[in-house]
Motif scaffolding. Structure first.
Motif, mmCIF file in Angstrom:
data_model
loop_
_atom_site.group_PDB
_atom_site.id
_atom_site.type_symbol
_atom_site.label_atom_id
_atom_site.label_comp_id
_atom_site.label_asym_id
_atom_site.label_seq_id
_atom_site.Cartn_x
_atom_site.Cartn_y
_atom_site.Cartn_z
ATOM 1 N N VAL A 1 -7.196 -3.789 -4.107
ATOM 2 C CA VAL A 1 -6.580 -3.034 -5.207
ATOM 3 C C VAL A 1 -6.209 -3.990 -6.333
ATOM 4 O O VAL A 1 -6.412 -3.700 -7.515
ATOM 5 N N SER B 1 -7.214 -4.287 1.884
ATOM 6 C CA SER B 1 -7.046 -3.192 0.929
ATOM 7 C C SER B 1 -6.134 -3.607 -0.216
ATOM 8 O O SER B 1 -6.417 -3.320 -1.379
ATOM 9 N N THR C 1 -8.545 2.038 0.808
ATOM 10 C CA THR C 1 -7.647 2.353 1.922
ATOM 11 C C THR C 1 -8.345 3.219 2.963
ATOM 12 O O THR C 1 -8.075 3.094 4.147
ATOM 13 N N ALA D 1 -8.428 2.566 -5.135
ATOM 14 C CA ALA D 1 -7.460 2.611 -4.045
ATOM 15 C C ALA D 1 -7.940 3.496 -2.905
ATOM 16 O O ALA D 1 -7.822 3.130 -1.733
ATOM 17 N N VAL E 1 0.778 1.496 -4.099
ATOM 18 C CA VAL E 1 -0.474 2.246 -4.181
ATOM 19 C C VAL E 1 -0.242 3.705 -3.822
ATOM 20 O O VAL E 1 -0.730 4.609 -4.490
ATOM 21 N N MET F 1 -3.098 6.465 -9.564
ATOM 22 C CA MET F 1 -3.300 5.991 -8.193
ATOM 23 C C MET F 1 -2.172 6.504 -7.295
ATOM 24 O O MET F 1 -2.406 7.057 -6.220
ATOM 25 N N LEU G 1 0.841 -1.202 0.000
ATOM 26 C CA LEU G 1 0.000 0.000 0.000
ATOM 27 C C LEU G 1 0.871 1.246 0.000
ATOM 28 O O LEU G 1 0.546 2.242 -0.634
#
Lengths: 156, 268
Positions: free
Chosen positions: B174, B170, B103, B99, A28, B196, A24
Motif C-alpha cells: 500500500v 500488504s 489485502t 489496497a 487502510v 481506501m 492495515l
C-alpha cells in the motif's frame, strides 16, 4: 546464536508484523468508523431496490448513520424488505422518508434518510412508512422517449 | 507375439496401479505425519526457544525479500491501476484498487509463494540432509523424538511467521502504491486515503487476508517438513525433495486460494 539476541530479533519481527496489521486495520481499513458501538434495527419496504447491496451505507444529510444488514423478499406483497442497523446515537422521526439513491451517476446505491417533523421517534424494529424506490435508468429513458414520441405530432 | 503385446499392456496397467498406490501411500503418510506433529507440538512448545529460533530463520530472515517484493508490487499496481482508472476518470479510486488487491489476494498469495521458495526449500534441505546423514536416526537412538525436536518447531515457526509476513507485504505494498500514485503521479492524497478507508473493510478484507495467509502457512510448512522427512536419503533424493517442496507449495497455495476466495467473497 546468542539466545538473548535471538529473542530480540524475533521480538522485533513480531512487533513489526503486528504494526503492519494495525496499519492495515486503522489506516487502510479504518476500523473505527465502520463499527458503531451501539445500534438498533429498522426496516423499510421498497417496490424496487435496484442495485442495493447488503452492507451498503445508510446516510442522512450525507453522513453515514448505518448499514444495510439484510435484504429479503416479501412474497405476500411482492416487495423487498430491507433491514438496516442504525447508530444508537441517532434517532429519526416517525415520518422519516427512506429513499434509495445513487452516489454519482453510476456509483453505488445507498439508502438516504430525510427526517420528517414528527415528534415521535421510530422505535427499534419499526418500519419506515414512507419510502421511495430506486430509480431504474432503463425505465426513465423509456418514459422520456415515450413522452418525446407522443409530443412530436402535437408540436408540428 | 500375442503374448508379448499382452505382457506390455499388463505391464502398463501394473505401472498405473503402482503409481496410484504410491501416491495414496504418501498421502496417508502425510496425514499421519501431520497428526504426529500436532500430537508432539505440546512437547516441543515446552522448549519454546526451538520454535523461536525457527521464527527467526524462516520469518525474520525472509523480511528483506518480502518487503522489497511488496514495495515493487505495490508500485507496479499503482502505475497499472492509474493507467486503467484514469481512462474512466476515476483515478482517485487508485487507493481502493491497490489496497483491495493487496489485502485480499496479492499479499497472502505472493508472500506465501516467496516464503515457500525462500524458507520452505531451506527447511526441506535441512531436514532432508539431517535424514541423509542419519542425524534423525541418531536422535531416535538417544530417545529424543525427532518430530518434537526437529520437525514441529520448524512447522510452527512457518505457521506463525506467515500471517505476519503477509500483513507486512500488504502494508508495504500500500505504501508503494502511495509512493507511485500520490508522490510520483500526483493523485489527490486525501481522496487516495479516504476512498481506501471507505471501501476496505477490516473483517471482510483484512481479516480474511490474514486467515488466508495462515492457511497458506500451514500448507507450505507441512509440505516443507514432510518432503524433508520423506526424502530419499541421498544427494539426489534431497534435491528432488526440494524441487517438490517448491512445486507442490505453489500448486497448493494457488488451489487453496481459489477455494478460500470462493468461500470468503461470494457475490459481494
Amino acid at each position: 546464536m546468542n539466545r538473548k539476541l535471538l529473542d530480540l530479533w524475533v521480538g522485533f519481527f513480531v512487533a513489526v508484523g503486528f504494526a503492519a496489521i494495525l496499519f492495515l486495520a486503522l489506516r487502510v481499513g479504518n476500523v473505527s468508523s465502520a463499527n458503531f458501538a451501539e445500534t438498533y434495527r429498522l426496516s423499510a419496504k421498497f417496490d424496487n431496490i435496484g442495485g442495493l447491496k447488503v452492507r451498503g451505507p445508510v446516510k442522512s444529510a450525507g453522513v453515514v448513520v448505518g448499514r444495510v444488514v439484510e435484504i429479503a423478499f416479501d412474497a405476500q406483497n411482492y416487495e423487498a424488505v430491507v433491514t438496516m442497523t442504525i447508530d444508537g446515537r441517532y434517532h429519526f422521526p416517525r415520518d422519516t422518508f427512506a429513499s434509495i439513491l445513487t452516489a454519482g451517476l453510476l456509483g453505488e446505491q445507498y439508502i438516504g434518510l430525510d427526517a420528517g417533523g414528527d415528534e415521535k421517534m421510530l422505535q427499534p424494529g419499526e418500519v419506515f412508512a414512507k419510502t421511495q424506490s430506486a430509480v431504474v435508468l432503463e425505465k426513465l429513458i423509456g418514459q422520456f422517449m415515450f413522452n418525446k414520441a407522443s409530443e412530436t405530432p402535437a408540436s408540428k | 507375439m500375442r503374448d508379448g503385446a499382452l505382457a506390455f499392456v499388463a505391464g502398463m496397467i501394473r505401472g498405473i496401479g503402482h503409481r496410484v498406490n504410491d501416491a495414496l501411500q504418501t498421502l496417508g503418510f502425510a496425514a499421519r505425519f501431520f497428526m504426529m506433529i500436532l500430537v508432539y507440538s505440546g512437547q516441543s512448545f515446552r522448549r519454546l526457544h526451538l520454535t523461536l529460533r525457527e521464527i527467526y530463520f524462516s520469518g525474520f530472515q525472509s523480511l528483506l525479500i518480502i518487503l522489497v517484493s511488496g514495495l515493487f508490487i505495490g508500485m507496479v499496481l499503482g502505475m497499472q491501476g492509474y493507467e486503467t482508472l484514469q481512462r474512466y476518470g476515476s483515478s482517485e479510486a487508485l487507493g481502493v484498487l491497490v489496497a483491495l488487491s493487496l489485502t485480499r489476494e496479492l499479499g497472502p498469495v505472493v508472500s506465501a509463494l516467496l516464503f515457500a521458495s525462500r524458507a520452505g526449500s531451506s527447511i526441506t534441505a535441512e531436514i532432508g540432509l539431517m535424514k541423509a546423514t542419519e542425524q534423525l536416526t541418531a536422535m531416535d537412538m538417544m530417545a529424543v523424538n525427532p518430530i518434537a525436536r526437529v520437525v514441529a518447531p520448524r512447522f510452527w515457526g512457518g505457521v506463525l511467521s506467515m500471517p505476519l509476513l503477509a500483513a507486512l507485504f500488504s502494508a508495504i505494498g500500500v505504501f508503494g502504491g502511495y509512493l507511485v500514485g500520490v508522490v510520483l503521479i500526483g493523485v489527490d492524497q486525501g481522496a487516495f486515503w479516504s476512498q481506501m478507508q471507505g471501501s476496505v473493510d477490516f473483517e471482510l478484507d483484512v481479516l480474511n487476508g490474514i486467515i488466508k495467509s495462515f492457511v497458506f502457512g500451514v500448507a507450505v510448512s507441512l509440505i516443507a517438513v514432510f518432503e524433508g522427512y520423506d526424502a530419499v536419503p541421498t544427494a539426489e533424493g534431497v534435491s528432488s525433495s526440494i524441487k517438490r517442496t517448491v512445486v507442490y507449495s505453489a500448486l497448493a497455495i494457488l488451489a487453496l486460494d481459489l477455494v478460500l476466495t470462493s468461500f470468503m467473497f461470494r457475490g459481494i
